[in-house]
Design an enzyme around this catalytic site. Structure first.
Site, PDB file in Angstrom:
ATOM      1  N   ASP A  11       0.856  -1.180   0.000  1.00  0.00           N
ATOM      2  CA  ASP A  11       0.000   0.000   0.000  1.00  0.00           C
ATOM      3  C   ASP A  11       0.896   1.235   0.000  1.00  0.00           C
ATOM      4  O   ASP A  11       1.659   1.450   0.943  1.00  0.00           O
ATOM      5  CB  ASP A  11      -0.885  -0.040   1.259  1.00  0.00           C
ATOM      6  CG  ASP A  11      -2.051   0.918   1.169  1.00  0.00           C
ATOM      7  OD1 ASP A  11      -2.009   1.828   0.324  1.00  0.00           O
ATOM      8  OD2 ASP A  11      -2.999   0.755   1.965  1.00  0.00           O
ATOM      9  N   ASP A 106      -3.023   2.450  -5.988  1.00  0.00           N
ATOM     10  CA  ASP A 106      -1.917   2.501  -5.012  1.00  0.00           C
ATOM     11  C   ASP A 106      -1.857   1.269  -4.111  1.00  0.00           C
ATOM     12  O   ASP A 106      -1.278   1.320  -3.037  1.00  0.00           O
ATOM     13  CB  ASP A 106      -2.042   3.763  -4.154  1.00  0.00           C
ATOM     14  CG  ASP A 106      -3.307   3.778  -3.320  1.00  0.00           C
ATOM     15  OD1 ASP A 106      -4.147   2.870  -3.495  1.00  0.00           O
ATOM     16  OD2 ASP A 106      -3.464   4.693  -2.495  1.00  0.00           O
ATOM     17  N   GLU A 107      -2.419   0.165  -4.556  1.00  0.00           N
ATOM     18  CA  GLU A 107      -2.548  -0.984  -3.665  1.00  0.00           C
ATOM     19  C   GLU A 107      -2.525  -2.293  -4.445  1.00  0.00           C
ATOM     20  O   GLU A 107      -3.116  -2.369  -5.528  1.00  0.00           O
ATOM     21  CB  GLU A 107      -3.929  -0.896  -3.001  1.00  0.00           C
ATOM     22  CG  GLU A 107      -3.963  -1.147  -1.536  1.00  0.00           C
ATOM     23  CD  GLU A 107      -5.390  -1.081  -1.066  1.00  0.00           C
ATOM     24  OE1 GLU A 107      -6.005  -2.140  -0.933  1.00  0.00           O
ATOM     25  OE2 GLU A 107      -5.892   0.039  -0.864  1.00  0.00           O
TER      26      GLU A 107
END
Length: 476
Positions: A11, A106-107
């Site tokens: 993350d 973003d993960e």
DNA sequence: TCTGGGGTCCTAGGACCC
DNA sequence: TCTGGGGTCCTAGGACCC
């Protein structure tokens, strides 16, 4: 649940703000708030410096401005820059394992079980340390937090535990010890409503939740959610890491700076949204059968309307036309703050091409491919009216006959719509199958010639449909 | 100037079919 | 001519996630 901490959750920390701080030296160490700056904008990401003042994602920007100190930078998102950074990280993760599930920009989850890596706690810890260093190096200083565990649930909780720039490995066997002290809101799928309901019954931690009988959870939350909570509270989670997921819908929506009431303006916005959705469908090689609209009123109440066609489309004009019909069912007189258009029930190929040939035999209409849009010459009865009857294919509905003497106005019956353009060509516009009977009449005289056409699908017509709105085709 | 934009999944009710 | 039950499709709304 596995016997090794072989699932990673990666993350990136406050990614939007971190990219901005990376790209602009003067922003480093300062509060940065990225999001919509207009009146009704919300915060997408706040840097950790801004979070110290209580600013967080989804907070109204107006509130964020009140909380943030002087000198805070407020920035509009630069998605292309974030996308590039994301791609750098995802490529890097792809070198760690062939099985990477990107959850958002973003993960991502990484499955180490399909690799030759050392899956001991020490081995995974070392690997995660390396990945973190590589991410920071490859992105120019954007950091990521990593959780490693025997399940997605625990890996995700782990990555969140020591943010930012954190690393948490949950050794196999330690899952419940990590999980049970946490507030229930840390479980994926527990939002405000679920948390509230649980609190009413005295449940605050995951440990509390684990003491609630299954029957109660199903009572409170329904089968799926109830059973899900029951399992998660016991760290039972065998959801696999899945690399490719197919899109289920494509949509676009817009919140207006001020509420809109003008129907002309609303329709124009709808056209723009439809064109955006259709463009993205085509870009993705997708078509869909269901057109949805979303209308948020001035008081934030939200309604949706949907219509499903027999054939999929990626045509912006058709999406717009259907969306306009749906919007006409909604009372917009008191002010609309948001309008949305979506297409769902997706197919991953353009079915149009399969049926763009000539009219099939009538028999083919029943269960087979449908005919292209029906055209009929209005000019055949110059200066006269035209009676149009639309007979649905299904015999039980045959008494539902649309009849109209002026085809310039729409006919709303059995889902059909009749129009004509300035060239004297009439169109039958609708998604149903059946027969259309056109009777050409002289003014107030006996019926003229009668012709019958199969009703097809406007989508399949190769030519541009006429402009029924009188205001021009929605532009791009 | 309370509440973005892009999604996913679930539920419930009605229509329809067998 | 008092009426059952299951399956599927569709619509509307809601919760949730990033």
């Amino acid at each position: 649940m596995r016997g090794d901490p072989s699932i990673l959750h990666v993350d990136l920390d406050a990614m939007f703000a971190a990219v901005e701080q990376r790209d602009k030296v003067s922003l480093r160490g300062k509060p940065v708030v990225v999001g919509g700056l207009a009146g009704r904008g919300v915060v997408a990401t706040a840097s950790y410096e801004a979070r110290a003042f209580g600013v967080h994602s989804a907070m109204p920007m107006s509130q964020a401005r009140r909380r943030s100190p002087p000198g805070t930078a407020y920035l509009t998102p630069r998605f292309p820059a974030y996308k590039r950074t994301s791609e750098v990280v995802m490529r890097l993760l792809g070198e760690v394992s062939p099985l990477v599930e990107q959850v958002s920009i973003d993960e991502a989850y990484v499955d180490l079980a399909v690799t030759g890596h050392d899956l001991s706690t020490a081995g995974v810890t070392e690997l995660a340390r390396q990945i973190k260093a590589e991410i920071a190096a490859a992105t120019g200083g954007v950091t990521g937090s990593i959780g490693a565990a025997s399940s997605k649930l625990l890996a995700k909780i782990g990555s969140d535990l020591h943010k930012p720039d954190g690393l948490t490995v949950v050794p196999a066997g330690q899952e419940l010890a990590v999980l049970h002290p946490l507030p229930v809101s840390r479980l994926g799928g527990v939002g405000p409503a679920t948390e509230q309901r649980l609190r009413r019954s005295g449940v605050r931690t995951v440990g509390d939740l684990a003491r609630v009988p299954l029957d109660d959870l199903v009572d409170w939350f329904g089968t799926a959610h109830g059973q899900g909570l029951f399992r998660l509270a016991r760290a039972r989670d065998d959801r696999p890491v899945v690399s490719e997921r197919e899109a289920k819908s494509v949509s676009a929506e817009e919140t207006f700076d001020v509420d809109l009431t003008d129907p002309v303006r609303l329709n124009r916005e709808l056209d723009l949204l439809a064109a955006r959705v259709a463009g993205r469908l085509r870009a993705g090689g997708l078509t869909g059968r269901t057109v949805n609209i979303k209308v948020r009123h001035h008081d934030f109440t939200t309604v949706t309307r949907a219509v499903t066609r027999d054939q999929p489309t990626d045509d912006g004009r058709l999406v717009a036309q259907l969306a306009r019909r749906l919007l006409a069912e909604v009372d917009t007189s008191s002010g609309i703050r948001l309008l949305g258009v979506g297409v769902s029930t997706l197919a991953d190929f353009a079915q149009d091409d399969l049926f763009s040939g000539s009219f099939p035999e009538l028999g083919g209409l029943f269960g087979g491919p449908v005919a292209p849009l029906t055209e009929f010459p209005v000019a055949e009865a110059p200066g006269a009216g035209v009676a149009v009857e639309v007979l649905p294919a299904a015999p039980p509905m045959a008494e539902e006959v649309a009849e109209r003497r002026d085809v310039a106005a729409p006919v709303w019956r059995t889902g059909q719509d009749v129009r004509h353009d300035e060239h004297g060509v009439g169109w039958v516009w609708g998604s149903g199958l059946g027969l259309v009977t056109v009777r050409f009449e002289g003014p107030l005289t006996a019926p003229g010639p009668v012709r019958t056409f199969p009703v097809g699908d406007p989508l399949l017509h190769p030519a541009d449909p006429p402009d029924w709105t009188g205001r021009g085709t929605p532009g791009r």
